[in-house]
Design a protein around this motif. Structure first.
Motif, PDB file in Angstrom:
ATOM      1  N   ARG A 235      -1.516  23.561 -24.609  1.00  0.00           N
ATOM      2  CA  ARG A 235      -2.591  23.231 -25.549  1.00  0.00           C
ATOM      3  C   ARG A 235      -3.630  24.365 -25.558  1.00  0.00           C
ATOM      4  O   ARG A 235      -4.082  24.812 -26.608  1.00  0.00           O
ATOM      5  N   VAL A 236      -3.964  24.850 -24.361  1.00  0.00           N
ATOM      6  CA  VAL A 236      -4.923  25.956 -24.254  1.00  0.00           C
ATOM      7  C   VAL A 236      -4.308  27.218 -24.872  1.00  0.00           C
ATOM      8  O   VAL A 236      -4.952  27.935 -25.632  1.00  0.00           O
ATOM      9  N   LEU A 237      -3.025  27.452 -24.570  1.00  0.00           N
ATOM     10  CA  LEU A 237      -2.339  28.644 -25.108  1.00  0.00           C
ATOM     11  C   LEU A 237      -2.301  28.606 -26.644  1.00  0.00           C
ATOM     12  O   LEU A 237      -2.496  29.628 -27.305  1.00  0.00           O
ATOM     13  N   ALA A 238      -2.099  27.410 -27.198  1.00  0.00           N
ATOM     14  CA  ALA A 238      -2.019  27.275 -28.665  1.00  0.00           C
ATOM     15  C   ALA A 238      -3.343  27.624 -29.336  1.00  0.00           C
ATOM     16  O   ALA A 238      -3.370  28.094 -30.471  1.00  0.00           O
ATOM     17  N   LYS A 239      -4.452  27.399 -28.626  1.00  0.00           N
ATOM     18  CA  LYS A 239      -5.774  27.695 -29.206  1.00  0.00           C
ATOM     19  C   LYS A 239      -6.021  29.201 -29.255  1.00  0.00           C
ATOM     20  O   LYS A 239      -6.800  29.684 -30.057  1.00  0.00           O
ATOM     21  N   SER A 240      -5.357  29.936 -28.334  1.00  0.00           N
ATOM     22  CA  SER A 240      -5.672  31.369 -28.265  1.00  0.00           C
ATOM     23  C   SER A 240      -4.565  32.260 -28.829  1.00  0.00           C
ATOM     24  O   SER A 240      -4.774  33.435 -29.065  1.00  0.00           O
ATOM     25  N   GLY A 241      -3.362  31.691 -29.025  1.00  0.00           N
ATOM     26  CA  GLY A 241      -2.268  32.552 -29.510  1.00  0.00           C
ATOM     27  C   GLY A 241      -1.398  31.820 -30.512  1.00  0.00           C
ATOM     28  O   GLY A 241      -1.692  30.684 -30.898  1.00  0.00           O
ATOM     29  N   LYS A 242      -0.316  32.470 -30.903  1.00  0.00           N
ATOM     30  CA  LYS A 242       0.578  31.863 -31.891  1.00  0.00           C
ATOM     31  C   LYS A 242       1.535  30.894 -31.191  1.00  0.00           C
ATOM     32  O   LYS A 242       2.136  31.242 -30.178  1.00  0.00           O
ATOM     33  N   MET A 243       1.657  29.705 -31.757  1.00  0.00           N
ATOM     34  CA  MET A 243       2.623  28.750 -31.210  1.00  0.00           C
ATOM     35  C   MET A 243       3.293  27.993 -32.350  1.00  0.00           C
ATOM     36  O   MET A 243       2.633  27.546 -33.285  1.00  0.00           O
ATOM     37  N   TYR A 244       4.599  27.883 -32.241  1.00  0.00           N
ATOM     38  CA  TYR A 244       5.377  27.219 -33.285  1.00  0.00           C
ATOM     39  C   TYR A 244       6.164  26.068 -32.684  1.00  0.00           C
ATOM     40  O   TYR A 244       6.451  26.055 -31.477  1.00  0.00           O
ATOM     41  N   ALA A 245       6.516  25.115 -33.534  1.00  0.00           N
ATOM     42  CA  ALA A 245       7.416  24.045 -33.103  1.00  0.00           C
ATOM     43  C   ALA A 245       8.604  24.086 -34.050  1.00  0.00           C
ATOM     44  O   ALA A 245       8.439  24.345 -35.252  1.00  0.00           O
ATOM     45  N   TYR A 246       9.784  23.873 -33.512  1.00  0.00           N
ATOM     46  CA  TYR A 246      10.993  23.919 -34.342  1.00  0.00           C
ATOM     47  C   TYR A 246      11.776  22.621 -34.155  1.00  0.00           C
ATOM     48  O   TYR A 246      12.119  22.244 -33.025  1.00  0.00           O
ATOM     49  N   ASP A 247      12.027  21.965 -35.263  1.00  0.00           N
ATOM     50  CA  ASP A 247      12.769  20.703 -35.276  1.00  0.00           C
ATOM     51  C   ASP A 247      14.264  21.065 -35.175  1.00  0.00           C
ATOM     52  O   ASP A 247      14.919  21.289 -36.184  1.00  0.00           O
ATOM     53  N   PHE A 248      14.747  21.161 -33.941  1.00  0.00           N
ATOM     54  CA  PHE A 248      16.094  21.722 -33.746  1.00  0.00           C
ATOM     55  C   PHE A 248      17.187  20.773 -34.233  1.00  0.00           C
ATOM     56  O   PHE A 248      17.009  19.553 -34.284  1.00  0.00           O
ATOM     57  N   GLU A 249      18.330  21.371 -34.564  1.00  0.00           N
ATOM     58  CA  GLU A 249      19.485  20.581 -34.998  1.00  0.00           C
ATOM     59  C   GLU A 249      20.314  20.224 -33.781  1.00  0.00           C
ATOM     60  O   GLU A 249      20.605  21.096 -32.956  1.00  0.00           O
ATOM     61  N   GLY A 250      20.719  18.978 -33.681  1.00  0.00           N
ATOM     62  CA  GLY A 250      21.578  18.577 -32.569  1.00  0.00           C
ATOM     63  C   GLY A 250      21.256  17.181 -32.096  1.00  0.00           C
ATOM     64  O   GLY A 250      20.198  16.633 -32.401  1.00  0.00           O
ATOM     65  N   ARG A 251      22.195  16.638 -31.347  1.00  0.00           N
ATOM     66  CA  ARG A 251      22.030  15.296 -30.776  1.00  0.00           C
ATOM     67  C   ARG A 251      21.486  15.475 -29.372  1.00  0.00           C
ATOM     68  O   ARG A 251      22.112  16.127 -28.526  1.00  0.00           O
ATOM     69  N   ARG A 252      20.308  14.887 -29.134  1.00  0.00           N
ATOM     70  CA  ARG A 252      19.675  15.056 -27.829  1.00  0.00           C
ATOM     71  C   ARG A 252      19.802  13.749 -27.028  1.00  0.00           C
ATOM     72  O   ARG A 252      19.657  12.660 -27.577  1.00  0.00           O
ATOM     73  N   TYR A 253      20.096  13.894 -25.750  1.00  0.00           N
ATOM     74  CA  TYR A 253      20.225  12.742 -24.863  1.00  0.00           C
ATOM     75  C   TYR A 253      19.195  12.870 -23.743  1.00  0.00           C
ATOM     76  O   TYR A 253      19.033  13.952 -23.185  1.00  0.00           O
ATOM     77  N   ASP A 254      18.563  11.759 -23.397  1.00  0.00           N
ATOM     78  CA  ASP A 254      17.694  11.736 -22.220  1.00  0.00           C
ATOM     79  C   ASP A 254      18.554  11.261 -21.059  1.00  0.00           C
ATOM     80  O   ASP A 254      18.664  10.064 -20.791  1.00  0.00           O
ATOM     81  N   VAL A 255      19.174  12.197 -20.351  1.00  0.00           N
ATOM     82  CA  VAL A 255      20.122  11.791 -19.306  1.00  0.00           C
ATOM     83  C   VAL A 255      19.432  11.356 -18.011  1.00  0.00           C
ATOM     84  O   VAL A 255      20.088  10.890 -17.092  1.00  0.00           O
ATOM     85  N   GLY A 256      18.107  11.479 -17.966  1.00  0.00           N
ATOM     86  CA  GLY A 256      17.365  10.971 -16.813  1.00  0.00           C
ATOM     87  C   GLY A 256      17.131   9.469 -16.928  1.00  0.00           C
ATOM     88  O   GLY A 256      16.591   8.835 -16.034  1.00  0.00           O
ATOM     89  N   ASP A 257      17.541   8.907 -18.069  1.00  0.00           N
ATOM     90  CA  ASP A 257      17.361   7.490 -18.337  1.00  0.00           C
ATOM     91  C   ASP A 257      18.744   6.837 -18.308  1.00  0.00           C
ATOM     92  O   ASP A 257      19.714   7.430 -18.784  1.00  0.00           O
ATOM     93  N   LYS A 258      18.844   5.631 -17.765  1.00  0.00           N
ATOM     94  CA  LYS A 258      20.181   5.035 -17.590  1.00  0.00           C
ATOM     95  C   LYS A 258      20.924   4.896 -18.913  1.00  0.00           C
ATOM     96  O   LYS A 258      22.105   5.229 -19.015  1.00  0.00           O
ATOM     97  N   GLU A 259      20.200   4.420 -19.936  1.00  0.00           N
ATOM     98  CA  GLU A 259      20.867   4.229 -21.219  1.00  0.00           C
ATOM     99  C   GLU A 259      21.288   5.568 -21.840  1.00  0.00           C
ATOM    100  O   GLU A 259      22.396   5.710 -22.349  1.00  0.00           O
ATOM    101  N   GLY A 260      20.387   6.547 -21.749  1.00  0.00           N
ATOM    102  CA  GLY A 260      20.689   7.873 -22.296  1.00  0.00           C
ATOM    103  C   GLY A 260      21.879   8.504 -21.585  1.00  0.00           C
ATOM    104  O   GLY A 260      22.736   9.152 -22.196  1.00  0.00           O
ATOM    105  N   PHE A 261      21.936   8.302 -20.293  1.00  0.00           N
ATOM    106  CA  PHE A 261      23.031   8.829 -19.489  1.00  0.00           C
ATOM    107  C   PHE A 261      24.362   8.199 -19.929  1.00  0.00           C
ATOM    108  O   PHE A 261      25.376   8.884 -20.092  1.00  0.00           O
ATOM    109  N   LEU A 262      24.335   6.876 -20.145  1.00  0.00           N
ATOM    110  CA  LEU A 262      25.573   6.197 -20.563  1.00  0.00           C
ATOM    111  C   LEU A 262      25.995   6.648 -21.959  1.00  0.00           C
ATOM    112  O   LEU A 262      27.178   6.867 -22.227  1.00  0.00           O
ATOM    113  N   GLU A 263      25.018   6.821 -22.845  1.00  0.00           N
ATOM    114  CA  GLU A 263      25.341   7.291 -24.204  1.00  0.00           C
ATOM    115  C   GLU A 263      26.000   8.675 -24.147  1.00  0.00           C
ATOM    116  O   GLU A 263      27.003   8.929 -24.800  1.00  0.00           O
TER     117      GLU A 263
END
Ligand code: G1P
Length: 291
Positions: A235-263
């Protein structure tokens, strides 16, 4: 513009969402079918042109180091018994890339873990890949972010829109759209309350960060959950420099979560030529039998 050559993979978390497995084993070694999660992450980094990887470990992470090390005993056994394909696979893992390890001595949060990478990173932009976030995509997720970095420079965050009720689990990004999938970042909040979140756009475990982050991290006080948060420093870095966000293509899994891991387990198995037919038939009959 400096090339993104180095990546940092924090793997020092206690893995409390996955107890009791994580009592003696790191969650990064949870297998998706037959491959530890962290190997997929390392392969994504490699497929994105990364040359050196630093894995930040904590206690009981020995098996991660062993996994990427040479295994003389196993290799000679496989060689003797003529299991050449298995031998090739095992050797390929230890030849993957230059992997370095460092220990985070106290579990003080993601920001603190990243600050342990300062000497390794030096004065270059670097990538961060979180082990809980597995992304299945045609072009590696990190490579998509590197393309954005090559076009605009600055720091780049990998994001996707999540259901409104779930934004409180993530770093939340507010920005202005400048391309089909690209935003400039105006603000960031770590784990906002649902009714206070400015958007439903979440950081999903992939970052390219410029080295100015380290001075900021050294000054960052504990935030959400009493931990030193990378998002607060960004957040501090974004105030002083250039920062971008990119809505990446792909299926993301939260494997630290039991349901995400099973999926992830089910979907990766269904993508495997050696498993998909039998496994799909099994799933179908299992589900029909229960309805
Ligand atoms: C971390 C980051 C958060 C990010 C998330 C992605 O949170 O702090 O900003 O959105 O990873 O998975 P954690 O899941 O470690 O609580």
């Amino acid at each position: 513009m400096k090339k993104v050559r180095k990546a940092v993979i924090p793997a020092a978390g206690l893995g409390t969402r996955f107890l009791p497995y994580t009592k003696a084993e790191p969650k990064e070694m949870l297998p998706i079918v037959d491959t530890p999660t962290i190997q997929y992450i390392v392969e994504e980094a490699l497929g994105s042109g990364i040359e050196d990887i630093l894995i930040i470990t904590g206690h009981n992470k020995k098996s991660i180091e062993d996994h990427f090390d040479k295994s003389y005993e196993l290799e000679s056994e496989l060689e003797k018994s003529g299991k050449t394909e298995m031998l090739r696979q095992v050797q390929a893992i230890s030849n993957l890339v230059n992997i370095h390890f460092i220990r985070q001595k106290e579990a003080k949060g993601l920001g603190h873990a990243i600050n342990c990478a300062r000497a390794f990173v030096g004065d270059e932009p670097f990538a961060v890949l979180l082990g809980d976030d597995l992304v299945y995509s045609k072009k590696p997720c990190l490579a998509q972010l590197i393309d954005v970095y090559k076009e605009y420079g600055g720091s780049v965050l990998g994001v996707q829109t999540v259901p409104h009720a779930e934004i409180c689990k993530y770093g939340c990004v507010a920005g202005e759209k400048i391309g089909e999938r690209t935003y400039t970042v105006c603000d960031l909040v770590e784990k906002p309350k649902i009714d206070e979140a400015p958007t439903d756009v979440a950081i999903l475990g992939r970052y390219i960060i410029t080295p100015e982050i380290f001075d900021i991290l050294s000054e960052t006080r504990p935030g959400a959950g009493g931990e030193i948060q990378l998002t607060d420093a960004l957040r501090v870095l974004a105030k002083s420099g250039k920062m971008y966000a990119y809505d990446f293509e792909g299926r993301r899994y939260d494997v630290g979560d039991k349901e995400g891991f099973l999926e992830a387990t089910v979907e990766y198995a269904l993508r495997r030529d050696d498993l998909k037919e039998k496994f799909a038939a099994y799933l179908k009959s299992e589900i029909e039998g229960r309805l």
